[in-house]
Design a protein around this motif. Structure first.
Motif, mmCIF file in Angstrom:
data_model
loop_
_atom_site.group_PDB
_atom_site.id
_atom_site.type_symbol
_atom_site.label_atom_id
_atom_site.label_comp_id
_atom_site.label_asym_id
_atom_site.label_seq_id
_atom_site.Cartn_x
_atom_site.Cartn_y
_atom_site.Cartn_z
ATOM 1 N N ILE A 1 0.845 -1.181 0.000
ATOM 2 C CA ILE A 1 0.000 0.000 0.000
ATOM 3 C C ILE A 1 0.885 1.238 0.000
ATOM 4 N N SER A 2 0.674 2.094 -0.983
ATOM 5 C CA SER A 2 1.366 3.383 -1.067
ATOM 6 C C SER A 2 0.296 4.462 -1.146
ATOM 7 N N ASP A 3 0.697 5.707 -0.905
ATOM 8 C CA ASP A 3 -0.269 6.808 -1.003
ATOM 9 C C ASP A 3 -0.887 6.861 -2.391
ATOM 10 N N GLU A 4 -0.080 6.683 -3.421
ATOM 11 C CA GLU A 4 -0.562 6.771 -4.796
ATOM 12 C C GLU A 4 -1.592 5.680 -5.081
ATOM 13 N N ILE A 5 -1.266 4.451 -4.727
ATOM 14 C CA ILE A 5 -2.164 3.332 -4.999
ATOM 15 C C ILE A 5 -3.428 3.436 -4.161
ATOM 16 N N TYR A 6 -3.281 3.793 -2.885
ATOM 17 C CA TYR A 6 -4.470 3.876 -2.048
ATOM 18 C C TYR A 6 -5.415 4.987 -2.501
ATOM 19 N N GLN A 7 -4.873 6.129 -2.886
ATOM 20 C CA GLN A 7 -5.726 7.230 -3.332
ATOM 21 C C GLN A 7 -6.525 6.838 -4.574
ATOM 22 N N LEU A 8 -5.898 6.104 -5.470
ATOM 23 C CA LEU A 8 -6.623 5.626 -6.646
ATOM 24 C C LEU A 8 -7.739 4.676 -6.225
ATOM 25 N N TYR A 9 -7.432 3.760 -5.325
ATOM 26 C CA TYR A 9 -8.428 2.802 -4.828
ATOM 27 C C TYR A 9 -9.592 3.535 -4.158
ATOM 28 N N ALA A 10 -9.287 4.512 -3.308
ATOM 29 C CA ALA A 10 -10.329 5.242 -2.584
ATOM 30 C C ALA A 10 -11.233 6.004 -3.554
ATOM 31 N N ARG A 11 -10.659 6.608 -4.570
ATOM 32 C CA ARG A 11 -11.465 7.319 -5.564
ATOM 33 C C ARG A 11 -12.363 6.351 -6.316
ATOM 34 N N TYR A 12 -11.833 5.191 -6.647
ATOM 35 C CA TYR A 12 -12.606 4.190 -7.384
ATOM 36 C C TYR A 12 -13.781 3.687 -6.548
ATOM 37 N N ILE A 13 -13.534 3.305 -5.301
ATOM 38 C CA ILE A 13 -14.600 2.797 -4.441
ATOM 39 C C ILE A 13 -15.671 3.860 -4.230
ATOM 40 N N THR A 14 -15.256 5.095 -3.997
ATOM 41 C CA THR A 14 -16.208 6.179 -3.760
ATOM 42 C C THR A 14 -17.068 6.438 -4.988
ATOM 43 N N ALA A 15 -16.469 6.375 -6.172
ATOM 44 C CA ALA A 15 -17.205 6.673 -7.400
ATOM 45 C C ALA A 15 -18.050 5.511 -7.886
ATOM 46 N N ARG A 16 -17.563 4.278 -7.700
ATOM 47 C CA ARG A 16 -18.220 3.122 -8.306
ATOM 48 C C ARG A 16 -18.970 2.225 -7.322
ATOM 49 N N HIS A 17 -18.627 2.257 -6.050
ATOM 50 C CA HIS A 17 -19.196 1.292 -5.105
ATOM 51 C C HIS A 17 -19.644 1.938 -3.801
ATOM 52 N N SER A 18 -20.153 3.166 -3.879
ATOM 53 C CA SER A 18 -20.597 3.851 -2.668
ATOM 54 C C SER A 18 -21.857 3.227 -2.077
ATOM 55 N N ASP A 19 -22.495 2.327 -2.839
ATOM 56 C CA ASP A 19 -23.698 1.653 -2.355
ATOM 57 C C ASP A 19 -23.394 0.268 -1.783
ATOM 58 N N GLY A 20 -22.115 -0.093 -1.692
ATOM 59 C CA GLY A 20 -21.747 -1.438 -1.262
ATOM 60 C C GLY A 20 -21.067 -1.465 0.094
ATOM 61 N N ASP A 21 -20.701 -2.682 0.526
ATOM 62 C CA ASP A 21 -20.114 -2.829 1.864
ATOM 63 C C ASP A 21 -18.628 -2.499 1.896
ATOM 64 N N MET A 22 -18.056 -2.101 0.741
ATOM 65 C CA MET A 22 -16.658 -1.657 0.725
ATOM 66 C C MET A 22 -16.546 -0.144 0.940
ATOM 67 N N TYR A 23 -17.692 0.529 1.040
ATOM 68 C CA TYR A 23 -17.717 1.973 1.263
ATOM 69 C C TYR A 23 -18.073 2.257 2.722
ATOM 70 N N PRO A 24 -17.395 3.215 3.349
ATOM 71 C CA PRO A 24 -16.292 4.027 2.831
ATOM 72 C C PRO A 24 -14.978 3.262 2.851
ATOM 73 N N PRO A 25 -14.078 3.566 1.919
ATOM 74 C CA PRO A 25 -12.787 2.869 1.885
ATOM 75 C C PRO A 25 -11.904 3.295 3.050
ATOM 76 N N SER A 26 -10.969 2.414 3.390
ATOM 77 C CA SER A 26 -9.978 2.741 4.410
ATOM 78 C C SER A 26 -8.689 1.996 4.081
ATOM 79 N N ARG A 27 -7.597 2.457 4.633
ATOM 80 C CA ARG A 27 -6.318 1.794 4.390
ATOM 81 C C ARG A 27 -6.313 0.371 4.947
#
Length: 235
Positions: free
Chosen positions: A102-128
């Motif tokens: 886990i790096s800042d760059e990779i995590y930020q991309l993951y967090a943006r993806y989860i927030t945009a695509r899966h905010s209705d699922g159990d992976m939201y909100p994302p965390s490290r």
């Protein structure tokens, strides 16, 4: 290789299904204290098991068989016209393979993806911690495949390399790059990697008929699905 007959498994208590609203799910887990080699992992993948973090699991619901394991038989797969366009559209990307971390760059991309695509699922909100427990593994067969454009990270495909194929564990990507179809491209890239390595299949996880987010898996034809413990071609 470990004898599968001597492996221990544990079933969870019923819990709300992540894919079908109103349904209860039961998950079968391999004993987390069991050391797993690549050959054993490959055998379990043929029985429908998937990896999440350090855990191997599969659905074990007595009243429901909606989760059907799916894989692409590499030797007979031919990209469709649309898939060829996706490959052409992403020819300008550069790729590198790294160890899971886990790096800042990779995590930020993951967090943006989860927030945009899966905010209705159990992976939201994302965390490290969620990212680490879900995608990071110290096992030698796990890798992060990074797709970049002039140094900018656009997508990461988390892939496991087994003796009998590649397991497409998860892909996350820049939600602002929808035109590129990066999720579909990552699967096509993994198919080509399997072909070059003479591996027979790319395992896609579970397909669920009534789950719209799973529909993309049927775009890869021919496809094979595990039905009654047999891999059946779907054309």
């Amino acid at each position: 290789m470990t004898d599968l007959a001597h492996l221990k498994f544990y079933a969870t208590q019923p819990h709300p299904c992540s894919y079908l609203p109103g349904e209860q799910a039961v998950t079968l887990f391999l004993d987390p204290h069991q050391a797993i080699d690549i050959a054993t992992y490959g055998k379990l993948s043929e029985l429908g098991f998937r990896r999440s973090g350090e855990h191997l699991y599969r659905p074990h619901c007595a009243q429901c068989g909606a989760c059907i394991p799916a894989r692409i038989p590499v030797a007979v797969f031919t990209p469709s016209s649309q898939q060829k366009r996706i490959l052409k559209r992403n020819r300008d990307l550069q790729m590198r393979t790294t160890r899971p971390a886990i790096s800042d760059e990779i995590y930020q991309l993951y967090a943006r993806y989860i927030t945009a695509r899966h905010s209705d699922g159990d992976m939201y909100p994302p965390s490290r911690e969620q990212f680490r427990s879900f995608l990071v593994s110290e096992d030698a067969f796990c890798e992060f495949n990074e797709f970049r454009l002039d140094g900018r990270l656009l997508a990461v495909a988390v892939t496991d390399r087994m003796h009998n194929g590649l397991s497409a564990v998860y892909t996350f990507f820049d939600p602002d790059e929808a035109r590129r179809s990066l999720g579909r491209y990552a699967i096509l890239w993994q198919v080509e990697q399997a072909r070059q390595a003479n591996l027979p299949a790319v395992y896609l996880g579970y397909w669920i008929r009534n789950c719209q987010k799973m529909n993309y898996k049927t775009e890869y034809r021919p496809l094979e699905m595990l039905v009654n413990q047999r891999w059946i071609p779907v054309t």
